[in-house]
Motif scaffolding. Sequence first.
Motif, PDB file in Angstrom:
ATOM      1  N   TYR A  87      -2.570   5.708  12.699  1.00  0.00           N
ATOM      2  CA  TYR A  87      -3.390   6.776  12.098  1.00  0.00           C
ATOM      3  C   TYR A  87      -3.064   6.915  10.614  1.00  0.00           C
ATOM      4  O   TYR A  87      -3.970   6.991   9.770  1.00  0.00           O
ATOM      5  N   GLY A  88      -1.761   6.938  10.289  1.00  0.00           N
ATOM      6  CA  GLY A  88      -1.352   7.088   8.899  1.00  0.00           C
ATOM      7  C   GLY A  88      -1.785   5.919   8.033  1.00  0.00           C
ATOM      8  O   GLY A  88      -2.231   6.107   6.893  1.00  0.00           O
ATOM      9  N   LEU A  89      -1.674   4.699   8.556  1.00  0.00           N
ATOM     10  CA  LEU A  89      -2.085   3.520   7.800  1.00  0.00           C
ATOM     11  C   LEU A  89      -3.573   3.567   7.472  1.00  0.00           C
ATOM     12  O   LEU A  89      -3.984   3.315   6.340  1.00  0.00           O
ATOM     13  N   VAL A  90      -4.387   3.889   8.479  1.00  0.00           N
ATOM     14  CA  VAL A  90      -5.837   3.967   8.281  1.00  0.00           C
ATOM     15  C   VAL A  90      -6.184   5.124   7.346  1.00  0.00           C
ATOM     16  O   VAL A  90      -7.019   4.992   6.449  1.00  0.00           O
ATOM     17  N   TYR A  91      -5.538   6.259   7.544  1.00  0.00           N
ATOM     18  CA  TYR A  91      -5.772   7.469   6.746  1.00  0.00           C
ATOM     19  C   TYR A  91      -5.534   7.183   5.264  1.00  0.00           C
ATOM     20  O   TYR A  91      -6.407   7.405   4.422  1.00  0.00           O
ATOM     21  N   TYR A  92      -4.343   6.692   4.928  1.00  0.00           N
ATOM     22  CA  TYR A  92      -3.981   6.591   3.518  1.00  0.00           C
ATOM     23  C   TYR A  92      -4.626   5.392   2.827  1.00  0.00           C
ATOM     24  O   TYR A  92      -5.098   5.511   1.685  1.00  0.00           O
TER      25      TYR A  92
END
Length: 365
Positions: A87-92
Amino acid sequence: MPRKIGSTYKDYSLLGQQTKIAEEKGLVSAEWYTSPISRKRLKELMVRKDWPGVRDVFIWFAALAVLGYIAYRTWGTWWALPVFAIYGLVYYAFAHSRWHECAHYTAFKSAWLNEVVYFIVSFASIRLATYRRWKHTRHHTDTQIVGRDPEINVPRPPSFRTMLMNIFNVDLTRLEFITAFRLSFGKLREFEKDIIPATESHKMYWEARFFLLVYAVVIGIAIYMQSILPLLYFGLPALYGAIFTNPIFFVIEHGGLHEDVLDHRMCTRTVLMNPVIRFLQGNMNYHMEHHMFPMIPYHALPELHKEIRHDCPEPTRGLWSALLEVYSAFIVQLRDPSYTIIRPLPSTARPYSPNGPYKEKSGLG
């Protein structure tokens, strides 16, 4: 901060000694070299469209919704860790690339749509919208010009401590909040006055106050719920999700290449990547092309690459090859800060033009 170069220091601060040197050399707001391309084709590539941007933002929101739901369902188990990591990788990664494209006003044809998305992704990626837009404008005006470019990610000699701190955006986030507090009281530093038009200051002050308010509300919700979960969805992904973007994509764009030249082929790198990474990064792997023609939308960069590749060095093939090239150069620069990667041009290219517009006898030989 000054960096030691042999027995002297190179001042990477803005409005310092190196700024004066850049001005004396004619490197400030100068005319840059551009590869030849027909005016007709350039106009075709510069056409802005709403559909590609709307499609990509919808995919992003959908991916975050799916991943966010799975993360919620797995919360309290070990499965939540890898889900939130993704989630964090896609988000940022996507928030950063949309921030970048919207900063150029090229993500959408509709100006209002560009601004709405720009402010959403700016807050999501912990960036002050107007403040960052003008700093990025300077980066394009004076790319890798020491004393002028506020976005030189790895000064010479490289500081691996700084790079380590920014694997999770620690220093950058800390400085952004410090800047937001200062701007909320209407305080501008001298170098900021040089970069940001006075007409933008009032707007920037109110944005800083709203920025702090938004994060105060999110933190307040987390405290009220007695759970870190709200921050894991908004805010913290700009830290734990930065591990995919900061030590990889930030450094390969210009790392190890020339400083203080007026030819993007010498100071900017294009890397061929797979479609998934290209989507997350908004085609910024075509970074040389983007710097040479920054008003061409991200969705047209692959076509631009085809048009000018005859005049550019061979692109680096694959992410790992780029990382090996860059970090190997950083290691050499620890003992020899003057070390610079020189990438050969094809026989069809004009010679390198470090002083700007093409001259028949210019170049590195």
